[in-house]
Design a protein around this motif. Structure first.
Motif, PDB file in Angstrom:
ATOM      1  N   LEU A 223       0.847  -1.186   0.000  1.00  0.00           N
ATOM      2  CA  LEU A 223       0.000   0.000   0.000  1.00  0.00           C
ATOM      3  C   LEU A 223       0.886   1.240   0.000  1.00  0.00           C
ATOM      4  CD1 LEU A 223      -2.446  -1.192   2.798  1.00  0.00           C
ATOM      5  CD2 LEU A 223      -2.825  -1.313   0.337  1.00  0.00           C
ATOM      6  N   ILE A 224       0.640   2.131  -0.954  1.00  0.00           N
ATOM      7  CA  ILE A 224       1.474   3.321  -1.103  1.00  0.00           C
ATOM      8  C   ILE A 224       0.585   4.560  -1.044  1.00  0.00           C
ATOM      9  CG2 ILE A 224       3.181   4.485  -2.548  1.00  0.00           C
ATOM     10  CD1 ILE A 224       3.556   1.710  -3.958  1.00  0.00           C
ATOM     11  N   PHE A 225       0.941   5.475  -0.166  1.00  0.00           N
ATOM     12  CA  PHE A 225       0.163   6.698   0.031  1.00  0.00           C
ATOM     13  C   PHE A 225       1.044   7.927  -0.175  1.00  0.00           C
ATOM     14  CE2 PHE A 225      -1.586   3.335   2.653  1.00  0.00           C
ATOM     15  CZ  PHE A 225      -2.937   3.390   2.378  1.00  0.00           C
ATOM     16  N   GLY A 226       0.409   9.016  -0.585  1.00  0.00           N
ATOM     17  CA  GLY A 226       1.107  10.292  -0.673  1.00  0.00           C
ATOM     18  C   GLY A 226       0.955  11.046   0.641  1.00  0.00           C
ATOM     19  N   ARG A 227       2.035  11.536   1.169  1.00  0.00           N
ATOM     20  CA  ARG A 227       1.985  12.223   2.465  1.00  0.00           C
ATOM     21  C   ARG A 227       1.123  13.490   2.393  1.00  0.00           C
ATOM     22  NH1 ARG A 227       7.012  11.845   3.367  1.00  0.00           N
ATOM     23  NH2 ARG A 227       6.843   9.954   4.631  1.00  0.00           N
ATOM     24  N   GLN A 228       1.079  14.125   1.238  1.00  0.00           N
ATOM     25  CA  GLN A 228       0.275  15.339   1.073  1.00  0.00           C
ATOM     26  C   GLN A 228      -1.077  15.071   0.400  1.00  0.00           C
ATOM     27  OE1 GLN A 228       3.869  15.752  -0.091  1.00  0.00           O
ATOM     28  NE2 GLN A 228       4.078  16.083   2.112  1.00  0.00           N
ATOM     29  N   ASP A 229      -1.468  13.821   0.277  1.00  0.00           N
ATOM     30  CA  ASP A 229      -2.717  13.468  -0.396  1.00  0.00           C
ATOM     31  C   ASP A 229      -3.907  13.771   0.514  1.00  0.00           C
ATOM     32  OD1 ASP A 229      -4.783  12.394  -1.856  1.00  0.00           O
ATOM     33  OD2 ASP A 229      -3.896  10.406  -2.083  1.00  0.00           O
ATOM     34  N   GLN A 230      -4.771  14.702   0.087  1.00  0.00           N
ATOM     35  CA  GLN A 230      -5.964  15.034   0.861  1.00  0.00           C
ATOM     36  C   GLN A 230      -7.175  14.208   0.437  1.00  0.00           C
ATOM     37  OE1 GLN A 230      -6.298  19.361   0.301  1.00  0.00           O
ATOM     38  NE2 GLN A 230      -5.656  19.613   2.420  1.00  0.00           N
ATOM     39  N   ASP A 253       6.698  11.241  -0.136  1.00  0.00           N
ATOM     40  CA  ASP A 253       6.564  12.698  -0.070  1.00  0.00           C
ATOM     41  C   ASP A 253       5.957  13.251  -1.354  1.00  0.00           C
ATOM     42  OD1 ASP A 253       6.716  15.147   1.153  1.00  0.00           O
ATOM     43  OD2 ASP A 253       8.780  15.534   0.514  1.00  0.00           O
ATOM     44  N   LEU A 254       4.715  12.855  -1.607  1.00  0.00           N
ATOM     45  CA  LEU A 254       3.981  13.284  -2.791  1.00  0.00           C
ATOM     46  C   LEU A 254       2.535  13.533  -2.394  1.00  0.00           C
ATOM     47  CD1 LEU A 254       5.358  10.613  -5.308  1.00  0.00           C
ATOM     48  CD2 LEU A 254       5.817  13.077  -5.439  1.00  0.00           C
ATOM     49  N   PRO A 261       7.454   9.429 -12.063  1.00  0.00           N
ATOM     50  CA  PRO A 261       8.815   8.871 -12.001  1.00  0.00           C
ATOM     51  C   PRO A 261       9.430   8.884 -10.608  1.00  0.00           C
ATOM     52  CG  PRO A 261       8.565  10.191 -13.992  1.00  0.00           C
ATOM     53  CD  PRO A 261       7.301  10.375 -13.192  1.00  0.00           C
ATOM     54  N   ALA A 262       9.060   9.860  -9.777  1.00  0.00           N
ATOM     55  CA  ALA A 262       9.605   9.899  -8.415  1.00  0.00           C
ATOM     56  C   ALA A 262       9.185   8.670  -7.619  1.00  0.00           C
ATOM     57  CB  ALA A 262       9.137  11.174  -7.700  1.00  0.00           C
ATOM     58  N   LEU A 263       8.006   8.147  -7.867  1.00  0.00           N
ATOM     59  CA  LEU A 263       7.572   6.917  -7.188  1.00  0.00           C
ATOM     60  C   LEU A 263       8.375   5.726  -7.694  1.00  0.00           C
ATOM     61  CD1 LEU A 263       5.694   5.404  -5.267  1.00  0.00           C
ATOM     62  CD2 LEU A 263       4.050   5.193  -7.141  1.00  0.00           C
ATOM     63  N   ASP A 264       8.649   5.702  -8.982  1.00  0.00           N
ATOM     64  CA  ASP A 264       9.475   4.636  -9.547  1.00  0.00           C
ATOM     65  C   ASP A 264      10.836   4.609  -8.867  1.00  0.00           C
ATOM     66  OD1 ASP A 264      10.008   2.543 -11.399  1.00  0.00           O
ATOM     67  OD2 ASP A 264      11.065   3.943 -12.716  1.00  0.00           O
TER      68      ASP A 264
END
Length: 272
Positions: A223-230, A253-254, A261-264
């Motif tokens: 499970l992958i989450f973005g820290r700034q994901d609202q 940190d997205l 590409p940063a997730l890759d």
């Protein structure tokens, strides 16, 4: 790429890519296509052969003569099985994995409900479906929310005005505003949003059952989450995560715009 003819639904378009040998059935986020995951070329694509399905009202996937009334009523959850059954007819019955981003996670999770004994891994990114998102619940299931959604869809000015006000009061951030605005700035785009979110409103995964099946069959679950994901933050998914015996959870940190590409690069640098 190719098409699968799903009885009672329509013709769903899919993309094939990746140099890995393990098959993964993948479902993209709103406004994207089944090729969305091609940016994960150094991580996911080296392990998997991706079959990325286009949602209806996206790219070349087309419903078969569904009326507006049928679309608004929603696609029955049982119909999700047709994706796999038709894929089996083409490629043979075999083990596979599932992957989903945002609203695409709903379909991936429902496949776990139906095919847990055949699934090796679940990969979810900024996933919808692990908790009820209040905004979607209102416009999909509340009478006044449905009326508002339809009114906004038909109007040339209401959608941008509403989005600006939601941003002002902090209900959405700038990144979500940019995404939403780009998907609602023409009459056709607004209708596609309206039809898509209505079509999928019955596709609600049974997360307690899914967690039990993941544990029972020892399915790998990343499970992958973005820290700034609202929109779909990790916090909302904590009850589901706590049901899992060995979850592989990451917060990067997205924002919600996560399949980049940063997730890759992040995934490549994970310790095996």
């Amino acid at each position: 790429m190719g098409f699968l003819n799903l009885a009672g639904l329509g013709k769903v378009h899919f993309h094939e890519y990746g140099t890995g040998q393990k098959p993964v059935l993948a479902f993209h986020g709103y406004g994207m296509t089944g090729k969305q995951f091609n940016v994960l070329e150094q991580s996911v694509l080296k392990q998997y052969h991706v079959y990325g399905f286009d949602h209806f009202f996206h790219n070349e996937s087309k419903l078969d003569d569904w009326t507006e009334q049928q679309i608004i009523a929603g696609m029955p959850k049982a119909m999700v099985k047709a994706y796999v059954e038709q894929w089996f007819k083409t490629y043979g019955r075999q083990r596979f994995s599932v992957m989903g981003y945002s609203i695409g996670a709903n379909l991936a999770l429902i496949l776990v409900e139906e095919y847990a004994d055949l699934i090796d891994e679940v990969i979810l990114m900024a996933p919808d479906g692990l908790a009820v998102y209040k905004g979607f619940d209102i416009i999909q299931n509340k009478a006044w929310g449905q009326l508002l959604f339809k009114t906004v869809t038909k109007s040339k000015w209401l959608a941008p005005a509403l989005l600006k006000n939601l941003r002002k009061v902090g209900f959405i951030d700038q990144s979500l505003y940019d995404i939403a605005y780009s998907e609602m700035n023409t009459p056709q785009k607004r209708m596609d949003v309206y039809y898509t979110l209505n079509l999928i409103k019955l596709l609600r995964p049974d997360v307690v059952k899914i967690a039990s099946l993941i544990n029972q069959h020892k399915i790998k679950c990343r499970l992958i989450f973005g820290r700034q994901d609202q929109l779909f933050p990790k916090l909302a998914a904590i009850p589901f995560i706590n049901l899992l015996q060995s979850p592989d959870v990451h917060e990067v940190d997205l924002g919600h715009w996560l399949v980049v590409p940063a997730l890759d690069e992040y995934l490549v640098n994970l310790t095996p």
